[in-house]
Design a protein around this motif. Structure first.
Motif, PDB file in Angstrom:
ATOM      1  N   VAL A  48       0.853  -1.179   0.000  1.00 50.35           N
ATOM      2  CA  VAL A  48       0.000   0.000   0.000  1.00 50.35           C
ATOM      3  C   VAL A  48       0.897   1.240   0.000  1.00 50.35           C
ATOM      4  O   VAL A  48       1.887   1.303   0.717  1.00 50.35           O
ATOM      5  N   ASP A  50       0.809   5.615  -0.033  1.00 47.04           N
ATOM      6  CA  ASP A  50       0.180   6.935  -0.021  1.00 47.04           C
ATOM      7  C   ASP A  50       1.000   7.767  -1.005  1.00 47.04           C
ATOM      8  O   ASP A  50       2.159   8.093  -0.751  1.00 47.04           O
ATOM      9  N   ASP A  98     -12.413   3.940   1.675  1.00 50.25           N
ATOM     10  CA  ASP A  98     -11.656   5.112   2.108  1.00 50.25           C
ATOM     11  C   ASP A  98     -12.573   5.945   2.996  1.00 50.25           C
ATOM     12  O   ASP A  98     -13.687   6.295   2.595  1.00 50.25           O
ATOM     13  N   ASN A 124      -4.909   9.372  -4.297  1.00 52.58           N
ATOM     14  CA  ASN A 124      -4.060   9.397  -3.104  1.00 52.58           C
ATOM     15  C   ASN A 124      -3.379   8.073  -2.784  1.00 52.58           C
ATOM     16  O   ASN A 124      -2.309   8.072  -2.184  1.00 52.58           O
ATOM     17  N   TYR A 125      -4.026   6.947  -3.115  1.00 55.83           N
ATOM     18  CA  TYR A 125      -3.521   5.650  -2.665  1.00 55.83           C
ATOM     19  C   TYR A 125      -3.354   4.676  -3.823  1.00 55.83           C
ATOM     20  O   TYR A 125      -4.075   4.725  -4.819  1.00 55.83           O
TER      21      TYR A 125
END
Length: 133
Positions: A48, A50, A98, A124-125
């Motif tokens: 994951v 950011d 989210d 964003n991710y």
């Protein structure tokens, strides 16, 4: 000359044999899984990221678990891998929510070898499957 006569004499005998009959008797066909087979696994490893803060994490999750990364809630409901006799690949069924208002979510299968085939549509991710084990 004698060898040629023996070969000519043996041709009718060789022609009478069904093609491949000796090979089928001597070497049995391999027992391979079908190309579209997958084997269930109990654990999935997700990477994951950011994209804004460059923070990253590797989440090791058991099937049925939910893990959090910043504002993401990720649930792993299935993880499957290809058998050892086929090219390596893994597939995981995930649900991603989210907590940010109006942020997109995702529910579906993601593939380790084809991360762009299905992914979280977020600016964003980024969530990618590393493997199922």
């Amino acid at each position: 000359m004698r060898g040629l006569r023996l070969l000519v004499a043996a041709l009718p005998l060789l022609a009478a044999l069904p093609v491949g009959s000796l090979a089928a008797e001597l070497v049995p066909p391999p027992n391979l899984p079908s190309p579209d087979s997958w084997e269930p696994r109990q654990t999935g490893v997700l990477n994951v990221l950011d994209k804004v803060s460059a923070q990253q994490a590797t989440l090791t999750m058991h099937v049925g678990d939910t893990a959090d990364f910043e504002t993401l809630h990720i649930t792993l409901s299935s993880c499957q891998a290809r058998p050892a006799t086929l090219p390596a690949d893994s597939a995981a069924r995930v649900a991603i929510v989210d907590a940010n208002a109006g942020a997109p979510g995702f529910s579906g299968w993601i593939l380790a070898d084809e991360p762009a085939a299905a992914m979280l549509p977020s600016a964003n991710y980024d969530v990618q499957l590393a493997r199922c084990q």
